[in-house]
Design an enzyme around this catalytic site. Structure first.
Site, PDB file in Angstrom:
ATOM      1  N   GLU A  76      47.090  35.517  40.274  1.00 49.10           N
ATOM      2  CA  GLU A  76      46.103  36.235  40.006  1.00 49.10           C
ATOM      3  C   GLU A  76      46.355  36.984  38.696  1.00 49.10           C
ATOM      4  OE1 GLU A  76      42.261  37.567  41.971  1.00 49.10           O
ATOM      5  OE2 GLU A  76      43.640  36.741  42.847  1.00 49.10           O
ATOM      6  N   ASP A  77      47.119  37.608  38.325  1.00 50.72           N
ATOM      7  CA  ASP A  77      47.453  38.459  37.652  1.00 50.72           C
ATOM      8  C   ASP A  77      48.209  38.394  36.430  1.00 50.72           C
ATOM      9  OD1 ASP A  77      46.169  40.293  39.745  1.00 50.72           O
ATOM     10  OD2 ASP A  77      48.835  40.917  40.340  1.00 50.72           O
TER      11      ASP A  77
END
Length: 700
Positions: A76-77
């Site tokens: 995700e990051d």
């Protein structure tokens, strides 16, 4: 490093050394990926995955889950892909991380449709591998613990989402410790003032209670020692959210709720559970009707315990839960307590069944909003336990009916049920079930679900299966009617349905943009496309016509009374034997009227919308018809009228009476008959009553 060492020691207590090393490798990799990233509190971002792993380690989860916890925000990051993770840590860990990543986008305060879509993703991931949900719950728990750094509005939104969705899921998976913490943290964030006041009141009450709690505990322990039962007795604190909910729903004061003292007794064996129950009932007087045996009949999420309420010393009510150590672990950690990942079947079978049930509902739900409606109803069950004729126990939500029971047994049993027996007595299909009753379902081969069942079923499985069947049936009926209408329209072009060429269909799909020919037929049957227009589009350009014929040669044959696509107009109530016309209504399909009906006057000349119909010689079923009876008002006349109708094997649907004067009345009746001959017999029997002056059928 201190936190990492502490986690490493915790993991070494139940995992192999190489598994602990693999988790530490995942930690090192995640540290590199999140380098320079900070949480809103200002701490390094890696502190969050580490905390999530710690929560899962307390639940003794396996190495793959712990690795996924360390890596759950990497896709995700950061720039790392699922493929990179699979190459480095194996495909299972990559799948878990990907599953959790898909759940992080859940914005429950956003549009309902998006909320439902995301919830659907969550349950799909959960059904594939429940560990995805366990990592997500631990992730949410750490976020709830560190909520203070966010704005008040954001805190409330996240708290509402946690109380609405995550706490019930934790409860359904049997993870009580996490559910309780979710509820208390959610309560503090949603209603800070109420939480503060209740906490202060609880603290003050606890001081006054200490002496009584110790006294009750000592007396229980002394008696169990005497009976040589090894047990651990603890006073059980009610948590704030549960006190608040009871005050709100039961409209009770804080004092009323705090007057109840709760204890948990943990013993070694199931036999000890029942022996302890006998000892406790001997020591204090049990309250009638307050004993529940969840050991013999566990809850849906696998929870087992004996519950009893007693009147203790000083007349105080005492709630007692008695369970074994295994049951206690199950109550606190639920599905995680004995989920053995080597084999899917060795997990908690009840919870696995619920998760698989979610997948089944998902496949049948028309859209995500319908799905979330089904599942939310399933997350808050007060259960009843009933028996099949073979003695198997089935648990259903409170208010469930024989139809819910039938679908719980099997979808086909539900789809073909026509009647039910409760404890051997014939009962209505809408009768709410009571715990302990034996339910028998009576099936018929050609039966099918009734749309009215949707008004009383309460389980998600029943609701979604009925809707799925009705949608499928509507599709089949509309395709069949579409074929018949198109066949009639093709006569004008010197062809029929059987002789359609593939090139005609290709041309039609290009012209309409439809995905397939069946879709076009369904639209014709539903009245959303006109059959003549479709036939004209199919025909080669040289055969196309610019006019609509004045009439079609073959009328459509009507052979059924009940259907989702063919319906009977209530303005004129046509029955077999009446001359009839059909009116195509968009979205509803074919509406059948009597030929003389005034409501067709405006479209009577439009052959595309208003068509000739004939009754099939094979037509059967019950048809509603309306007529009036003018009679002399006398006591008992309505009963005599009803008796004559019943003798004629007709059913009264509606009856209303208007007084014309002191001596005469007009009775409006709607009854079900087989056709005109049957109606004539009914009317003749009514005319034979001496009080009846006139009987006639209503025109419009």
């Amino acid at each position: 490093m201190q936190a990492v060492d502490a986690l490493s020691n915790k993991l070494s207590s139940y995992l192999e050394q190489q598994e602990v090393q693999a988790i530490l490798d995942a930690y090192q990799f995640a540290t590199g990926c999140h380098e320079g990233q900070l949480r809103q509190s200002g701490e390094p971002y890696i502190s969050h995955p580490l905390a999530v792993a710690n929560i899962l380690a307390d639940m003794h989860l396996d190495a793959e889950s712990l690795m996924a916890a360390m890596l759950h925000d990497v896709i995700e990051d950061t720039g790392v892909s699922k493929e990179d993770l699979a190459g480095r840590f194996g495909s299972t860990v990559a799948e878990l991380v990907d599953g959790v990543s898909k759940l992080t986008e859940i914005e429950f305060a956003s549009r309902a449709e998006q909320q439902a879509e995301n919830f659907q993703k969550m349950t799909l991931a959960m059904a594939r591998d429940i560990r995805v949900m366990l990592v997500k719950l631990a992730d949410r728990l750490h976020n709830m613990r560190t909520l203070k750094v966010l704005s008040a509005a954001k805190r409330r939104r996240i708290a509402r989402e946690t109380l609405d969705i995550y706490a019930p899921i934790a409860q359904r998976l049997g993870i009580n410790d996490i559910r309780v913490e979710f509820e208390d943290l959610g309560f503090a964030a949603m209603y800070p003032m109420r939480h503060q006041r209740l906490r202060a009141a609880l603290k003050s009450a606890r001081g006054n209670r200490k002496h009584i709690v110790e006294e009750i505990k000592d007396s229980i322990e002394i008696r169990l020692d005497k009976e040589l039962i090894s047990a651990e007795v603890t006073g059980r604190e009610k948590h704030l959210w549960s006190i608040y909910q009871k005050m709100k729903t039961k409209r009770k004061s804080f004092r009323d709720i705090m007057d109840v003292f709760a204890f948990r007794i943990v013993v070694e064996t199931v036999d000890d559970c029942y022996r302890t129950l006998g000892v406790i009932h001997n020591l204090f007087k049990p309250v009638p009707g307050e004993f529940k045996d969840y050991v013999a009949i566990p809850k849906v999420n696998g929870y087992q315990s004996l519950h009893t309420v007693l009147i203790g010393m000083h007349g105080v009510p005492i709630e007692v839960q008695i369970r074994t150590r295994d049951m206690d672990a199950m109550a606190n950690f639920g599905i995680a307590a004995h989920w053995l990942y080597k084999s899917r079947e060795e997990g908690n079978p009840r919870t696995s069944r619920w998760v698989q049930g979610l997948l089944e509902i998902q496949q049948k739900a028309g859209n995500s909003l319908e799905f979330i409606e089904h599942v939310k109803a399933d997350l808050f069950p007060d259960e009843v336990y009933v028996f099949t004729p073979g003695g198997q126990i089935i648990s259903l939500p409170s208010g469930a009916t024989p139809v819910d029971f039938a679908y719980a047994v099997h979808t086909n049993v539900g789809n073909t049920c026509v009647a039910s027996k409760i404890n051997g007595q014939l009962t209505s299909l809408s009768e709410p079930l009571q715990s302990g009753c034996k339910v028998t379902i009576i099936n018929a081969k050609d039966a099918q679900p009734n749309p009215s069942w949707l008004n009383f079923v309460v389980t998600a499985k029943a609701r979604s299966a009925i809707r799925h069947f009705l949608k499928h049936q509507q599709h089949e009926e509309s395709v069949d009617l579409g074929k018949r209408l198109l066949d009639r329209a093709l006569e004008t072009f010197g062809s029929n349905y059987k002789n359609i060429r593939k090139s005609w269909i290709k041309r039609l799909l290009v012209e309409t943009g439809a995905a397939n020919f069946e879709e076009v037929l369904e639209q014709i049957g539903l009245g959303n496309r006109l059959a003549y227009g479709v036939a004209n589009l199919m025909a080669p350009p040289s055969m196309r016509k610019t006019y609509v014929p004045e009439e079609f040669e073959s009328p459509i044959m009507i052979d059924t009374s009940d259907g989702l696509i063919i319906s009977y107009a209530r303005c004129c109530h046509p029955i077999p034997g009446d001359p009839i016309l059909g009116h195509l209504s968009p979205g509803r399909g074919l509406v059948v009227h009597r030929e003389s009906c005034k409501n067709l006057n405006e479209i009577r000349t439009n052959v595309e919308k208003c068509m000739a119909l004939n009754w099939s010689p094979r037509v059967k079923g019950d048809f509603s018809v309306e007529f009036k009876v003018e009679l002399t008002s006398e006591r008992g006349i309505i009963a005599a009228l009803a008796a004559r109708i019943s003798e004629s094997e007709a059913t009264i649907q509606q009856i209303s009476i208007k007084e014309r004067d002191a001596h005469s009345s007009v009775v409006d009746l709607v009854i079900d008959v087989k056709g005109r001959i049957h109606l004539a017999n009914v009317m003749r029997k009514i005319r034979n009553l001496k009080q009846v002056q006139r009987v006639y059928r209503t025109k419009n």
